[in-house]
Design an enzyme around this catalytic site. Structure first.
Site, PDB file in Angstrom:
ATOM      1  N   HIS A   1       0.837  -1.172  -0.073  1.00  0.00           N
ATOM      2  CA  HIS A   1      -0.042  -0.041  -0.023  1.00  0.00           C
ATOM      3  C   HIS A   1       0.868   1.213   0.112  1.00  0.00           C
ATOM      4  O   HIS A   1       1.754   1.343   0.860  1.00  0.00           O
ATOM      5  CB  HIS A   1      -0.894   0.126   1.326  1.00  0.00           C
ATOM      6  CG  HIS A   1      -1.432   1.239   1.172  1.00  0.00           C
ATOM      7  ND1 HIS A   1      -2.894   1.772   0.673  1.00  0.00           N
ATOM      8  CD2 HIS A   1      -1.427   2.382   1.700  1.00  0.00           C
ATOM      9  CE1 HIS A   1      -3.246   2.725   0.663  1.00  0.00           C
ATOM     10  NE2 HIS A   1      -2.370   3.263   1.684  1.00  0.00           N
TER      11      HIS A   1
ATOM     12  N   ASP B   1     -16.660   1.554   4.629  1.00  0.00           N
ATOM     13  CA  ASP B   1     -15.599   2.678   4.418  1.00  0.00           C
ATOM     14  C   ASP B   1     -16.138   3.851   3.337  1.00  0.00           C
ATOM     15  O   ASP B   1     -15.922   4.743   3.471  1.00  0.00           O
ATOM     16  CB  ASP B   1     -14.157   1.952   3.891  1.00  0.00           C
ATOM     17  CG  ASP B   1     -13.232   2.980   3.769  1.00  0.00           C
ATOM     18  OD1 ASP B   1     -13.022   3.636   4.946  1.00  0.00           O
ATOM     19  OD2 ASP B   1     -12.804   3.478   2.712  1.00  0.00           O
TER      20      ASP B   1
ATOM     21  N   ARG C   1     -16.212  11.480   6.990  1.00  0.00           N
ATOM     22  CA  ARG C   1     -14.973  11.941   7.377  1.00  0.00           C
ATOM     23  C   ARG C   1     -14.427  13.144   6.454  1.00  0.00           C
ATOM     24  O   ARG C   1     -14.074  14.089   7.159  1.00  0.00           O
ATOM     25  CB  ARG C   1     -13.912  10.937   7.335  1.00  0.00           C
ATOM     26  CG  ARG C   1     -14.045   9.688   8.235  1.00  0.00           C
ATOM     27  CD  ARG C   1     -12.958   8.815   8.344  1.00  0.00           C
ATOM     28  NE  ARG C   1     -11.703   9.275   8.354  1.00  0.00           N
ATOM     29  CZ  ARG C   1     -10.979   8.433   7.812  1.00  0.00           C
ATOM     30  NH1 ARG C   1     -10.931   7.277   6.978  1.00  0.00           N
ATOM     31  NH2 ARG C   1      -9.273   8.933   7.897  1.00  0.00           N
TER      32      ARG C   1
ATOM     33  N   SER D   1      -9.655   2.397   7.799  1.00  0.00           N
ATOM     34  CA  SER D   1     -10.173   2.581   6.436  1.00  0.00           C
ATOM     35  C   SER D   1      -9.146   1.812   5.361  1.00  0.00           C
ATOM     36  O   SER D   1      -9.949   0.968   4.734  1.00  0.00           O
ATOM     37  CB  SER D   1     -10.122   4.078   6.202  1.00  0.00           C
ATOM     38  OG  SER D   1     -10.258   4.416   4.812  1.00  0.00           O
TER      39      SER D   1
ATOM     40  N   LYS E   1      -9.937  -2.410   3.559  1.00  0.00           N
ATOM     41  CA  LYS E   1     -10.063  -2.639   2.225  1.00  0.00           C
ATOM     42  C   LYS E   1      -8.648  -3.545   1.621  1.00  0.00           C
ATOM     43  O   LYS E   1      -9.003  -4.497   0.972  1.00  0.00           O
ATOM     44  CB  LYS E   1      -9.649  -1.290   1.244  1.00  0.00           C
ATOM     45  CG  LYS E   1     -11.047  -0.293   1.337  1.00  0.00           C
ATOM     46  CD  LYS E   1     -10.560   0.686   0.937  1.00  0.00           C
ATOM     47  CE  LYS E   1     -10.139   1.736   1.537  1.00  0.00           C
ATOM     48  NZ  LYS E   1     -10.159   3.215   1.442  1.00  0.00           N
TER      49      LYS E   1
END
Ligand code: URA
Length: 428
Positions: free
Chosen positions: A90, A152, A159, A174, A178
């Protein structure tokens, strides 16, 4: 349901508890996430929950319960038919890399927008096609689907409108809900810190990295987080097609040193956590060999082809969209480049049309900014600090105002230089 239990799961009780700084149970968090996703708990109450969580913070177990509940709000991929280990990264051979990414929002860039600068590239593959591409070439990159972590989607939007984005536990839940839905065995996280990052201070980025690694471990996924600097862009290029050009240069053995070095380190960790190499160093060695042999370029070409894009861009990057105009922004004084505000330079990129202020905005793949100087470089008065690629003069002028004020040139160079990789957070 007993009267006691019903009372405990009343959303008003949950809100009061979090408001007063008490720790919520797994049941209370699941009740909140499921109720909000179904529409039984209103956005007003969810906004109050997020604000209470932002102000009071969430413990490690609350963060893990939130991630778990968000992950289970939708489908999880079953990639067990693919024998190789599944590892994702990520951030930013012999392993499968199933990557589900986002679009750029605010000053940030998005992997999907970059990939879509390649003509024909489809990021919205259905899950069965995603799995097929993954099986055929070992990597596939798509956008979030409606089925993955729907909790999410709603919470992230809220948010955005309630100033509760920059909370490490909320960001952790969050991102991890995922990522964990991808059916992966291991995950390498590149947590940015500095002027261009969500987490401006290194201590906050470290906390976020620790939370994500801890949460992954609790869910049986091996993870490592590298805290890396974003006080200047990685590489030189900012913008969708421009960043793809830089990646292609790197795949052919060139490219900016910082981009290549960080990619090799992240790749080394992916090979190691995926069980392909005994050590991270062996993983880095393997990554370098795959780059040098052209195998990494072949893999990228194949993935583009399987996802409907034009694979010729890998050898002919001039096929990527190009902006009509280019103009340099010049240094007003002589000295050294000592600082840049990467968030605002990102905003300048958005104003050029390269990003979106609202989710529904379309992006111009061709525009962007090419830095001519990195931190610490000398700059003479009148020398180019960066080159702006643009399609609209009005947008260029708006971007210029921001860029000119946010690259600092000073007479002396600070003595301390910080490394790109600040720390490595492991799961042991
Ligand atoms: N990216 C996400 O998906 N979620 C966040 O909260 C921040 C960045």
């Amino acid at each position: 349901m007993s009267g006691d239990r019903q009372d405990k799961l009343n959303i008003l009780t949950t809100l009061r508890k979090k408001r007063d700084g008490e720790e919520l149970s797994r049941e209370e968090i699941e009740h909140f996430v499921q109720g909000h996703t179904r529409g039984d708990i209103s956005d007003h109450q969810a906004a109050a929950w997020l604000m209470a969580a932002h102000v009071r913070g969430l413990s490690r177990s609350e963060t893990a319960h939130l991630t778990h509940a968000m992950l289970h709000s939708g489908e999880q991929l079953d990639l067990s038919s693919l024998p190789a280990r599944k590892v994702d990264k990520h951030s930013a051979g012999g392993l499968n890399v199933p990557m589900i990414s986002g679009r750029g929002l605010g000053h940030t860039g998005g992997t999907l927008d970059k990939l879509e600068s390649i003509a024909g590239f489809r990021v919205n593959l259905p899950i069965d096609e995603f799995t097929r591409v993954l099986g055929e070439c070992g990597c596939a990159m798509i956008g979030q689907t409606a089925e993955i972590a729907p909790a999410d989607r709603k919470l992230y939007q809220l948010r955005h409108f309630t100033s509760t984005i920059d909370s490490p536990p909320l960001i952790c839940a969050s991102i991890m809900s995922k990522k964990l839905a991808e059916g992966i065995d291991a995950l390498v996280l590149d947590v940015k810190t500095g002027s261009g990052a969500f987490m401006k201070r290194e201590a906050e980025a470290t906390l976020l990295g620790e939370l994500m690694v801890d949460t992954a471990k609790r869910m049986g996924v091996r993870a490592v987080a590298l805290v890396t600097g974003m006080d200047e862009p990685l590489g030189y290029n900012i913008g969708n097609a421009l960043e793809v050009v830089e990646v292609i240069e790197a795949l052919h053995g060139g490219g900016p040193q910082d981009l290549v070095d960080l990619t090799i380190t992240l790749g080394g960790w992916m090979f190691h956590l995926g069980g392909r190499t005994a050590t991270v160093e062996d993983g880095e060695h393997l990554a370098r060999n795959l780059l040098a042999s052209g195998a990494a370029a072949d893999k990228f070409r194949r993935m583009i082809e399987l996802q409907g894009g034009d694979p010729r861009v890998v050898d002919e990057p001039r096929r990527l969209p190009k902006a009509k105009h280019q103009e340099d922004i010049l240094s007003a004084t002589s000295g050294y480049v000592t600082a840049m505000d990467c968030e605002l330079i990102g905003v300048a990129g958005v104003l050029l049309g390269g990003g979106r202020q609202h989710e529904s905005d379309t992006v111009d793949p061709a525009v962007g900014i090419v830095m001519q100087k990195k931190l610490g470089d000398p700059a003479q008065r009148g020398e180019a600090l960066c080159t702006v690629h643009f399609n609209s003069t009005e947008r260029m002028e708006a971007a210029r105002l921001i860029i000119e004020r946010n690259i600092q040139v000073e007479p002396t160079l600070p003595t301390q230089r910080v490394p790109l990789i600040r720390s490595v957070i492991r799961d042991n």
